[in-house]
Structures are given as C-alpha cells and as structure tokens.
Write an enzyme that holds these catalytic residues in place. Structure first.
Site, PDB file in Angstrom:
ATOM      1  N   GLY A 139       0.797  -1.216   0.000  1.00 56.45           N
ATOM      2  CA  GLY A 139       0.000   0.000   0.000  1.00 56.45           C
ATOM      3  C   GLY A 139       0.829   1.264   0.000  1.00 56.45           C
ATOM      4  CB  CYS A 140       0.043   4.568   1.481  1.00 52.10           C
ATOM      5  SG  CYS A 140      -1.631   4.770   0.818  1.00 52.10           S
ATOM      6  CE1 TYR A 141       5.169  -1.118   4.420  1.00 56.32           C
ATOM      7  CE2 TYR A 141       2.833  -0.767   4.830  1.00 56.32           C
ATOM      8  CZ  TYR A 141       3.922  -1.612   4.778  1.00 56.32           C
ATOM      9  OH  TYR A 141       3.775  -2.946   5.071  1.00 56.32           O
TER      10      TYR A 141
END
Length: 350
Positions: A139-141
């Site tokens: 995901g976002c990281y």
C-alpha cells in the site's frame, strides 16, 4: 560498503480533473441516497483540489466491472505511465537502461504475469541479467522499503538500481450503494493515480541524496484499521477513523529513534516528505513532531494537486522538495499503511 545516491527522479500522471467536477459529474449521483450530504462534505474537506485518473469516472463508469476486467485494463494503462516515469528518472541520472542491476516495482492496484517489471525490462532494453523484485499489497508505504532494498543492493554490489511505484486506484471504484460506509466515501474522495521512479547509483551526483538509514514500526494490534481486500468487484479499501490516533502514538518515537542513531534531532532536518494520506494524517504528524507549517507545505500541496496516489505519493513530495530554489540538505521521508505500519527514510546530501 558504499552508499547509494538518489541520482534521478521521474514522475508521470494521467489527465487530471477538479475535485469539484468529479463530485458534481459523477460521485454526487454515486451517493444519491441518504448519505449524499455526508459524502459531499467529505469530498469538500478532503484537502484535494485536483487529482488524476487513468480510468476516469467522468468518461466511463467501471464500478460494476469484475476484478478480471479491471486487471486486464491495469496492464494497458500502467505501462505508459511506468515508461514515462522510468525514462525521466534514467535521463536525469544519466544512466542507460542496460546499466541497471536491479529493478524494484511496487504496486498494489494491479496484478498480471508477466508483470510490468518484465515488460518494462523488455521494452526499455534492460539487461537479460537484470535482477527484479515486485512488491505488492504494502500500500501507501511501499516506496520506502522498496527504496531501502534498492539502496542496499547499490551499496553492496556497486551497481545502479531503479525503484518504480505505479498505482491505478481509479480501477477500484466500488459500486454505488445508498448505505455506503464512510470508509468507502473517504477512499473515493482521496485516491488518485500516478507513477514515480527513482534511480540510485554508487557515485555521488550533483543534487543527489544519499540514503543514510531506513526504519520501520508496525503495530499489529491495529491490523484491522487499514485493509485492501480483493473482491469480485475490484479491491475494496478499509480505512478506520482511528488511523490518525495510531500514528499519533508512534510517529514521534519512530522519528526520534531514526534521527538519534544518526546523531541528529528533529531540528537538524530541513526537509520533510510526509505521505499525505489525508488532512488529518498531516495534522497529526505536524503536531507530534512539533513542525512549523512550512515543513508540511510540500506534502499538503501534493495532496491538493494530485490526491493520495498510494505508493508513489511520498516520492512526489520528495520531487517537490528537490525542485525548490534551495533544496533541503537533509530529508526525512515518512509513509504509513497496512499493519498499521510506519516507515521512515533519512536522506542526506553526500
């Protein structure tokens, strides 16, 4: 062992649209039931001014598509963005594609085999001996463990590496539901599409940043607060309102530890690239780290101009910082995602 230097950054984005137009022309009808007023307020308060979509709801409504159909479209739309971002990063770094020793690709919004890592290597003329790593569902990281892995390869092998993050969140608009929960509304109000690439080399370059350290912290007691479920109708986001509280409990401890082990404090950092997961995320990080408003300006501007593009977003913020008239000498990148997981990277001018 040497150090890895960020020598080139490239970004690519599909066409954009105003948040207000997306609401008025599509999502206002998508949430025509009892939660329309709530959805309108969430869109208006998202911190997003414009965002981009490879598959724009203004042109086609794919909310009823099967996951199979969405995945077939992913490869078609992702490849041009990936090539553009990678080409720009290689050009800035002055590196030919066949000089790369490692290609790391991060994407949680689409899957196919052969994947975009193989197709990119083929189409751009990368070496047959190229090592590849595909990172999915972080995901976002994802950009930050991807950056750390690429940097370790460069430092250990003395060869250039490339990191690519490519996300098409527009492929995962969920079907209209008058009882739609707030988590889905927030997701539809924030997420966007982009690609970003970073070239790392073992040699110092003008304007480059050395990857000095990487850190992570995962609170598995809150694993259910952020989810990305594969359904028959695309991938469905779960995003608890408690996420900012979890970040509030952990982000200062993690950042202090990262800096302390490098003989630094928050006051020694003149650049902050914080993943703009949403306005509340940025507010919490700013408050817990005791940062001035200017320190968060690049993150807020990326959120406003491009939305939350998942894994490429923190690299878009880094690119904003690099392009300032006086770029920062020391940058901390922060990103957050499922786990709940916090990641941090310390960059310094060589």
């Amino acid at each position: 062992m040497g150090r890895a230097i960020i020598a080139g950054v490239g970004t690519a984005r599909p066409p954009s649209a105003a948040q207000s137009e997306l609401w008025e022309s599509f999502f206002s009808g998508h949430y025509a039931g009892g939660r329309r007023g709530l959805a309108e307020r969430i869109f208006a308060n998202s911190g997003v001014r414009t965002r981009q979509a490879a598959v724009s709801p203004l042109l086609e409504d794919i909310s009823g598509w099967s996951t199979e159909r969405r995945m077939r479209r992913y490869q078609v739309e992702a490849m041009p963005l990936a090539k553009e971002a990678v080409g720009r990063a290689l050009t800035e770094a002055g590196i030919a594609a066949d000089e790369l020793g490692l290609l790391v690709v991060c994407s949680c919004t689409g899957y196919a085999t052969p994947g975009i890592d193989i197709l990119l290597a083929r189409d751009l003329g990368m070496a047959a001996s190229l090592q590849r790593l595909f990172v999915g569902h972080m995901g976002c990281y994802a950009a930050l463990p991807g950056l750390g892995t690429a940097a370790d390869f460069v430092a250990a092998r003395g060869r250039p590496a490339l990191l690519l993050c490519a996300e098409l969140t527009s492929l995962h608009i969920q079907p209209s539901d008058p009882r739609a929960d707030i988590q889905q509304i927030v997701s539809h109000a924030l997420f966007s599409d982009a690609a970003a690439a970073v070239v790392l080399t073992p040699e110092a370059t003008p304007g480059g940043y050395a990857v000095s350290d990487v850190t992570a912290l995962t609170d598995t007691t809150t694993a259910g607060h952020m989810t990305w479920d594969v359904t028959d109708l695309g991938f469905r986001m779960g995003l608890s309102a408690q996420v900012p509280n979890v970040l509030s409990a952990h982000v200062r401890v993690m950042v202090d530890d990262l800096l302390a082990r490098n003989g630094l404090t928050i006051g020694d950092v003149d650049g902050w690239a914080v993943h703009p997961g949403g306005p509340k995320i940025l507010d919490v990080v700013q408050e817990r780290l005791g940062l001035a408003g200017e320190a968060m300006a690049a993150s807020r501007e990326v959120l406003a101009a491009y939305g939350n593009c998942s894994s490429p977003t923190v690299l878009l913020v880094l690119d904003e910082l690099r392009r300032r008239p006086v770029p920062p000498r020391r940058v901390v990148l922060l990103a957050f995602g499922p786990g709940l997981t916090l990641y941090g990277v310390l960059l310094e001018t060589p």
